[in-house]
Design an enzyme around this catalytic site. Structure first.
Site, PDB file in Angstrom:
ATOM      1  N   CYS A   4       0.840  -1.196   0.000  1.00 51.53           N
ATOM      2  CA  CYS A   4       0.000   0.000   0.000  1.00 51.53           C
ATOM      3  C   CYS A   4       0.881   1.254   0.000  1.00 51.53           C
ATOM      4  O   CYS A   4       1.617   1.503   0.963  1.00 51.53           O
ATOM      5  CB  CYS A   4      -0.932  -0.008   1.212  1.00 51.53           C
ATOM      6  SG  CYS A   4      -1.910   1.511   1.353  1.00 51.53           S
ATOM      7  N   CYS A   7       0.229   3.546   3.000  1.00 47.09           N
ATOM      8  CA  CYS A   7       0.833   3.018   4.231  1.00 47.09           C
ATOM      9  C   CYS A   7       2.321   3.325   4.253  1.00 47.09           C
ATOM     10  O   CYS A   7       2.877   3.687   5.297  1.00 47.09           O
ATOM     11  CB  CYS A   7       0.599   1.512   4.352  1.00 47.09           C
ATOM     12  SG  CYS A   7      -1.080   1.047   4.830  1.00 47.09           S
ATOM     13  N   ASP A  30      -1.094  15.999  -3.411  1.00 51.09           N
ATOM     14  CA  ASP A  30      -1.213  14.965  -4.432  1.00 51.09           C
ATOM     15  C   ASP A  30      -0.093  15.153  -5.457  1.00 51.09           C
ATOM     16  O   ASP A  30       0.191  16.284  -5.859  1.00 51.09           O
ATOM     17  CB  ASP A  30      -2.585  15.062  -5.110  1.00 51.09           C
ATOM     18  CG  ASP A  30      -2.901  13.856  -5.957  1.00 51.09           C
ATOM     19  OD1 ASP A  30      -2.225  13.652  -6.989  1.00 51.09           O
ATOM     20  OD2 ASP A  30      -3.831  13.108  -5.596  1.00 51.09           O
ATOM     21  N   ASN A  96     -13.375   8.812  -3.128  1.00 48.27           N
ATOM     22  CA  ASN A  96     -13.639   7.876  -4.214  1.00 48.27           C
ATOM     23  C   ASN A  96     -13.771   6.499  -3.585  1.00 48.27           C
ATOM     24  O   ASN A  96     -12.940   6.118  -2.766  1.00 48.27           O
ATOM     25  CB  ASN A  96     -12.494   7.856  -5.227  1.00 48.27           C
ATOM     26  CG  ASN A  96     -12.357   9.169  -5.965  1.00 48.27           C
ATOM     27  OD1 ASN A  96     -13.343   9.770  -6.359  1.00 48.27           O
ATOM     28  ND2 ASN A  96     -11.139   9.625  -6.142  1.00 48.27           N
ATOM     29  N   GLY A 102     -14.077   5.448  -8.937  1.00 50.28           N
ATOM     30  CA  GLY A 102     -12.798   6.052  -9.305  1.00 50.28           C
ATOM     31  C   GLY A 102     -11.673   5.836  -8.310  1.00 50.28           C
ATOM     32  O   GLY A 102     -10.634   6.475  -8.407  1.00 50.28           O
ATOM     33  N   HIS A 109      -8.914   7.607   1.727  1.00 44.08           N
ATOM     34  CA  HIS A 109      -8.339   8.946   1.595  1.00 44.08           C
ATOM     35  C   HIS A 109      -9.402   9.937   1.156  1.00 44.08           C
ATOM     36  O   HIS A 109     -10.305   9.622   0.399  1.00 44.08           O
ATOM     37  CB  HIS A 109      -7.142   8.971   0.644  1.00 44.08           C
ATOM     38  CG  HIS A 109      -7.397   8.483  -0.747  1.00 44.08           C
ATOM     39  ND1 HIS A 109      -7.571   7.146  -1.050  1.00 44.08           N
ATOM     40  CD2 HIS A 109      -7.503   9.157  -1.911  1.00 44.08           C
ATOM     41  CE1 HIS A 109      -7.755   7.023  -2.362  1.00 44.08           C
ATOM     42  NE2 HIS A 109      -7.735   8.233  -2.903  1.00 44.08           N
ATOM     43  N   HIS A 111      -9.940  13.586  -0.621  1.00 41.95           N
ATOM     44  CA  HIS A 111      -9.356  14.628  -1.466  1.00 41.95           C
ATOM     45  C   HIS A 111      -9.893  15.980  -1.011  1.00 41.95           C
ATOM     46  O   HIS A 111     -11.084  16.112  -0.711  1.00 41.95           O
ATOM     47  CB  HIS A 111      -9.767  14.431  -2.930  1.00 41.95           C
ATOM     48  CG  HIS A 111      -9.234  13.208  -3.568  1.00 41.95           C
ATOM     49  ND1 HIS A 111      -8.102  13.198  -4.362  1.00 41.95           N
ATOM     50  CD2 HIS A 111      -9.682  11.926  -3.552  1.00 41.95           C
ATOM     51  CE1 HIS A 111      -7.883  11.981  -4.803  1.00 41.95           C
ATOM     52  NE2 HIS A 111      -8.830  11.183  -4.329  1.00 41.95           N
TER      53      HIS A 111
END
Length: 124
Positions: A4, A7, A30, A96, A102, A109, A111
């Site tokens: 991940c 992680c 991002d 998402n 998506g 998470h 956004h």
């Protein structure tokens, strides 16, 4: 989770442009932003998706959402109101969930998007 990426970012095994960190949460820029400001808020604990959350995750989800306006203010995208009551600025939050939603990284998470439009691929 061994593979991940989030992680690994939380464990400081992969570098990230961190903008916030506490015992439970990490927020970072991002690497492929869809807006002038595009931040990700993740729990340090691995949870694959919002669909995997239970009532026990409610405090964590609340903390994630409560962090969004603080980050927006720090990054100049908070809603502002002038003396005439006109509002400007603003931001969008998004989870998402799953392939049709998506989701590309299976680590929960949030956004936080903002800044001058148009934004890439975010719709309304």
């Amino acid at each position: 989770m061994d593979n991940c990426i989030f992680c690994k970012i939380a464990a400081k095994q992969i570098p990230a442009s961190v903008v916030y960190e506490d015992d439970e949460l990490l927020a970072f820029k991002d690497i492929n932003p869809a807006a002038p400001v595009h931040l990700l808020v993740i729990p340090k604990q691995h949870v694959a998706s919002l669909s995997d959350c239970t009532d026990a995750h409610a405090p964590l989800l609340g903390r994630m959402l409560a962090l969004a306006p603080k980050l927006a203010a720090e990054h100049g995208i908070a809603v502002q109101q002038d003396a005439d009551g006109q509002r400007s600025g603003g931001y969008k939050t998004l989870f998402n969930v799953g392939p049709d939603g998506g989701q590309e990284v299976y680590h929960l998470h949030l956004h936080v998007y903002g800044g001058k439009r148009p934004w890439r691929g975010l719709g309304t």
